[in-house]
Structure formats: structure tokens, C-alpha cells
Design a protein around this motif. Sequence first.
Motif, PDB file in Angstrom:
ATOM      1  N   PRO A  17       0.832  -1.211   0.000  1.00 62.35           N
ATOM      2  CA  PRO A  17       0.000   0.000   0.000  1.00 62.35           C
ATOM      3  C   PRO A  17       0.862   1.254   0.000  1.00 62.35           C
ATOM      4  N   PRO A  18       0.303   2.396  -0.361  1.00 64.59           N
ATOM      5  CA  PRO A  18       1.051   3.656  -0.239  1.00 64.59           C
ATOM      6  C   PRO A  18       1.517   3.831   1.208  1.00 64.59           C
ATOM      7  N   THR A  19       2.798   4.092   1.371  1.00 63.28           N
ATOM      8  CA  THR A  19       3.357   4.169   2.719  1.00 63.28           C
ATOM      9  C   THR A  19       4.555   5.102   2.733  1.00 63.28           C
ATOM     10  N   VAL A  20       5.112   5.329   3.896  1.00 63.98           N
ATOM     11  CA  VAL A  20       6.287   6.191   4.021  1.00 63.98           C
ATOM     12  C   VAL A  20       7.414   5.610   3.177  1.00 63.98           C
ATOM     13  N   THR A  21       7.975   6.441   2.301  1.00 65.43           N
ATOM     14  CA  THR A  21       9.052   6.008   1.406  1.00 65.43           C
ATOM     15  C   THR A  21      10.182   7.024   1.488  1.00 65.43           C
ATOM     16  N   VAL A  22      11.350   6.550   1.852  1.00 67.87           N
ATOM     17  CA  VAL A  22      12.519   7.422   2.002  1.00 67.87           C
ATOM     18  C   VAL A  22      13.517   7.089   0.908  1.00 67.87           C
ATOM     19  N   LEU A  23      13.951   8.100   0.157  1.00 73.99           N
ATOM     20  CA  LEU A  23      14.943   7.922  -0.899  1.00 73.99           C
ATOM     21  C   LEU A  23      16.342   7.975  -0.292  1.00 73.99           C
ATOM     22  N   THR A  24      17.210   7.066  -0.718  1.00 74.57           N
ATOM     23  CA  THR A  24      18.566   6.978  -0.170  1.00 74.57           C
ATOM     24  C   THR A  24      19.565   7.589  -1.144  1.00 74.57           C
ATOM     25  N   PRO A  25      20.757   7.978  -0.666  1.00 70.58           N
ATOM     26  CA  PRO A  25      21.757   8.583  -1.556  1.00 70.58           C
ATOM     27  C   PRO A  25      22.204   7.665  -2.683  1.00 70.58           C
ATOM     28  N   SER A  26      22.117   6.348  -2.491  1.00 69.67           N
ATOM     29  CA  SER A  26      22.594   5.416  -3.514  1.00 69.67           C
ATOM     30  C   SER A  26      21.571   5.161  -4.605  1.00 69.67           C
ATOM     31  N   GLY A  27      20.400   5.781  -4.521  1.00 67.76           N
ATOM     32  CA  GLY A  27      19.365   5.565  -5.521  1.00 67.76           C
ATOM     33  C   GLY A  27      18.332   4.542  -5.111  1.00 67.76           C
ATOM     34  N   GLY A  28      18.475   3.932  -3.953  1.00 63.52           N
ATOM     35  CA  GLY A  28      17.483   2.982  -3.473  1.00 63.52           C
ATOM     36  C   GLY A  28      16.398   3.680  -2.684  1.00 63.52           C
ATOM     37  N   ARG A  29      15.627   2.880  -1.959  1.00 60.30           N
ATOM     38  CA  ARG A  29      14.557   3.464  -1.156  1.00 60.30           C
ATOM     39  C   ARG A  29      14.231   2.562   0.022  1.00 60.30           C
ATOM     40  N   HIS A  30      13.722   3.170   1.075  1.00 58.34           N
ATOM     41  CA  HIS A  30      13.266   2.447   2.259  1.00 58.34           C
ATOM     42  C   HIS A  30      11.750   2.566   2.318  1.00 58.34           C
ATOM     43  N   LEU A  31      11.057   1.448   2.432  1.00 56.78           N
ATOM     44  CA  LEU A  31       9.617   1.444   2.633  1.00 56.78           C
ATOM     45  C   LEU A  31       9.333   1.101   4.087  1.00 56.78           C
ATOM     46  N   TRP A  32       8.467   1.886   4.715  1.00 53.46           N
ATOM     47  CA  TRP A  32       8.103   1.667   6.112  1.00 53.46           C
ATOM     48  C   TRP A  32       6.736   1.004   6.171  1.00 53.46           C
ATOM     49  N   LEU A  33       6.633  -0.089   6.939  1.00 53.84           N
ATOM     50  CA  LEU A  33       5.359  -0.779   7.120  1.00 53.84           C
ATOM     51  C   LEU A  33       5.152  -1.078   8.598  1.00 53.84           C
TER      52      LEU A  33
END
Length: 337
Positions: free
Chosen positions: A159-175
Motif C-alpha cells: 500500500p502507499p506508505t512512508v518512502t525514504v529515498l537513499t543517496p545510492s538511488g534505493g529506497r526504504h519502505l516503512w510498514l
Amino acid sequence: MANPALAHVLAHALTAAAHGFRVIPLTRAKLPAVRSPHHHDPALLPCRGECGRLGHGVHDASADPEAIRALFAAAPWATGYGIACGRAPYHLIGLDLDLKGGRPGRPRGPGGAGATDSRARTRKPCASRKDGTDSTDGLAADGPAALARLAREHAFTIPPTVTVLTPSGGRHLWLCGPPGLAVPNSAGRLAPGIDIRGLGGYLVGPGSYGSHGSYRLAPGSPAWAPAPAPAALLRLLTPPRPAPHRSYRPGPPSPGPHPAALEGLVRFVRASREGQRNDRLFWAACRAYETGAGPELAPALIEAALDTGLAPREARATVASAARSAARHLQPPDAWA
């Protein structure tokens, strides 16, 4: 202020705490910034903050503003903050999605959000085992594509959730996870390019600065409202319920685990490559303790891990963490709370 980023990061950390998240200060290398009070002690101490001093990694995490200010005052070199996973009220689960080799020209950090390897740093005797893992060998991976593939195969939707962009181009999804469910940390176990941050791990918070850039909310991302994790994904993230407890004794055949299976666990650890060592040792030790053979097999597992180059302290801490995790899963559900 000697560190111009400190006030900025502290403000972000206090904002996260105001929404119920527990935080700790981090260095530019994404490691806990408060130095361990036991770094001069001659032996590894099983202390998780019981001594009353600061410097116990994620075990210091707090949502109390005064405690947070004290943590940052003890680490004026901090440039970021970590958000503890698996803790009430959100029981946060982090999906750390790597994108191939990272952004061109941007070297990857030492293992994503809260991951460690014994070569990446000198382990602090009292620090938390943040990710329980080392990262997956730096191999090219596409975490978002791997997650999409898992979602198709197991019929779930993130689902749409907190998404943090990282310096390396990846991302963190919070659930959000359910209370009483301990999701273990892992690196690449779910799929290449996907690291999991659960109980005992942390995620780098938005507004933090690392060695290779800043962490920021993705455009359109909700700020502090992680969505519940889909049930099908939770089943992938948590180990199956263990078989009834059995004791392992060498000798005549018994209802317990077959000795060949236990020897296979040792071979599994000994075959670890750099980047897999913590993850494989933790998994094998969990299986050993779940079958009741942990106390007898632990020395052989540690010896196998040392043969792969894992530091003795790291190996012992990993096996101890597996023992605690297995003991928790062996409890009936009504004891998890």
C-alpha cells in the motif's frame, strides 16, 4: 555549534519522536553515534543499557525529547538519526530496496540501513546487533523489481506508505507489523536487493546526512504514517512455527534432529562468502535452537563462522541473538505480548 548539521538533524529526530518513533543519533557512516561505555572493557559484556549509561546502539532509542537531546549532546558529531524497528506503537518493518549498483558515481554505503559486517567497522562490545547481517556482497540487484515480482507471485500489494529515498538511488519502505510478531533482520534472504529491518534493527530517518548524501522523503510520500504490512508479505518475513522442542544427544537414533542435518548446518555456515556470513550463521543457529540442538551445536557453528573470517565477538553475538529469537518463537502466542 561545531557541527552545523546537528541542529537540523536533531529537529528532524524530535519530529519523528513526536509521532511516536524511537530514535538514536547516527554518524555519517550510518552507525550509532554515541560511543559504547564498554569499549575499553577486556571482555564482551551482555549489556543492553542495564548499566544506566548511554552508548548501547538501538537499545538507547527513545521517543522522549529530553532523552533524545541527551543522546545528541553525547554525540555532537552526529549527522543523522536512526528509527528503531519492531518497537511499539508501530512495530515498524523496513524494506531496504537497493537499485542495481546504486546511482552512477555514488559508492554504496556499508550495508544499507543498519547493516554491519565485521570488516566495515570495529564492533563495539556493547552495541546492538543492528541488522543482524552483513550486506549481499555488493552484487548488482534491483530491489524494487524483486519486490514487484514477489508481490505478483504471492498475490499481495504494497500500500502507499512512508518512502525514504537513499543517496545510492534505493529506497526504504516503512510498514507496520502486528504486536507480538518479531520480524528478524535479514540481507538478501527475501530476494537479492531486498534487506529487511525488524526487531533490533533501525532505518535511517529522513533529513539525515550520510557519507554519500542525504535521506529524504519521496515526492508524494506520507510523512509519518506507515501502512500495515500485507499478511502475505508477513508470512514471507517470519520463519515458520518451529517443531516441538526436542533435545539433541549424539548416539542411537532418536525422535530429535538427525545428526546429518545438524552437520549440514555447520557446512552451510562454513560455505558462507563475505556478505553472507552473519545472515547464514543467524539462520543456522536459529534452526539449531528451534530443534533443541542449539547448546550442543553452537560451538561448532561459531568455529565454522570463524573459519569464514567472521570476528569472534560478531560470531558469538550472532549465535546469542539467534538463541533469543528461537526462544521467543518457541513461546505460545499468548506469551508474545
